[in-house]
Design a protein around this motif. Structure first.
Motif: not given
Length: 298
Positions: A169, A186, A189, A239, A258, A260-263, A265, A267
């Motif tokens: 992770q 959050p 980007r 990261n 935190a 707000d953009d999952p791209s 990091t 998963t």
């Protein structure tokens, strides 16, 4: 024979020292005492040195004798190692094992496997390389290693045999006094892109291949441990594998962002044990591979 010395003479010298007398050495070696005495005298005459003081009832090593008997032990140990290694290689064991590990991979499962390897093959020479991303694959391709643990890319996977081990992770972290740590809610980007991002890069590629880059302002690192030190010192955000920063997140040395953009990091980053299809592992490498697959990576 080594010059004017035979291994038998060295064994006799060591045995006399261990048993305390020529007669005791003869009994242990199943030789008559005169043969033992003759071997020691031959050594002394050939090299112009007195190994034993014979003025007393029991011969005692001279100062020169004490030095040379220790060297004799070293020669005999190396001879035994040579014979064992040659026998193992003739039976199919690799002369040495080259092993590359991505620096992001957890250490404990690997050390457990390597301890087992050392027990199973105590005379095997191991060359261990701790690498940044992509470099493990390069070590495989140039033949430096036969086994690697790390990531693979779809483009190059066809020529490699990969065995899934675990996943890592990645979490965005920053020092607690960094401006990003002060953001309420959050982080966007756009906010991330305004600050220096500390990234890992591939030293084997021109320009330095990288992944997960968000900010136009980057500092590139080859060593993940050094990069962590700079994140802790507040130079920027990055990261990091969660297992490497867990204790800093607990004690407050780092703050997880935190985002707000999952791209931003991934998963999870899949980790594999890898070898080239055209260079299958030998006896010891196969043992290590199987042991790594049996480890608990959680």
């Amino acid at each position: 024979m080594i010059g004017a010395i035979t291994l038998d003479q060295l064994r006799i010298l060591v045995t006399v020292d261990e048993t305390g007398s020529f007669s005791a050495a003869g009994r242990k070696l199943r030789r008559v005492q005169s043969a033992v005495s003759h071997a020691i005298q031959t050594l002394e005459t050939a090299h112009g040195v007195e190994l034993f003081d014979r003025t007393s009832r029991t011969p005692r090593l001279t100062e020169a004798g004490r030095v040379l008997v220790n060297q004799a032990r070293q020669v005999l140990r190396q001879t035994e190692l040579f014979e064992r290694t040659a026998k193992a290689i003739s039976a199919g064991l690799e002369p040495q094992l080259g092993f590359a590990i991505d620096s992001m991979v957890p250490t404990e499962p690997i050390t457990r496997s390597l301890k087992g390897l050392q027990t199973e093959f105590p005379d095997l020479t191991v060359s261990l390389f701790t690498e940044g991303p992509w470099s493990t694959e390069q070590r495989l391709r140039d033949g430096t290693v036969t086994l690697a643990i790390g990531t693979i890319t779809p483009v190059t996977a066809q020529s490699l045999r990969a065995y899934p081990l675990t996943s890592i992770q990645l979490v965005p972290v920053v020092a607690p006094d960094h401006p990003l740590a002060q953001v309420d809610g959050p982080v966007t980007r756009d906010q991330l892109s305004q600050h220096v991002q500390l990234i890992l890069t591939d030293p084997t590629q021109s320009g330095g291949q990288s992944f997960g880059v968000v900010s136009p302002k980057v500092w590139r690192f080859i060593d993940i441990a050094r990069r962590l030190e700079f994140i802790l010192a507040g130079f920027g955000w990055g990261n990091m594998p969660s297992h490497l920063v867990e204790r800093y997140l607990i004690d407050g040395g780092l703050k997880q962002l935190a985002v707000d953009d999952p791209s931003v990091t991934p998963t999870a980053l899949a980790i594999y044990a890898i070898h080239r299809r055209d260079n299958p592992p030998g006896i010891a490498t196969t043992w290590l591979l199987n042991n790594l697959l049996e480890q608990n990576w959680r």
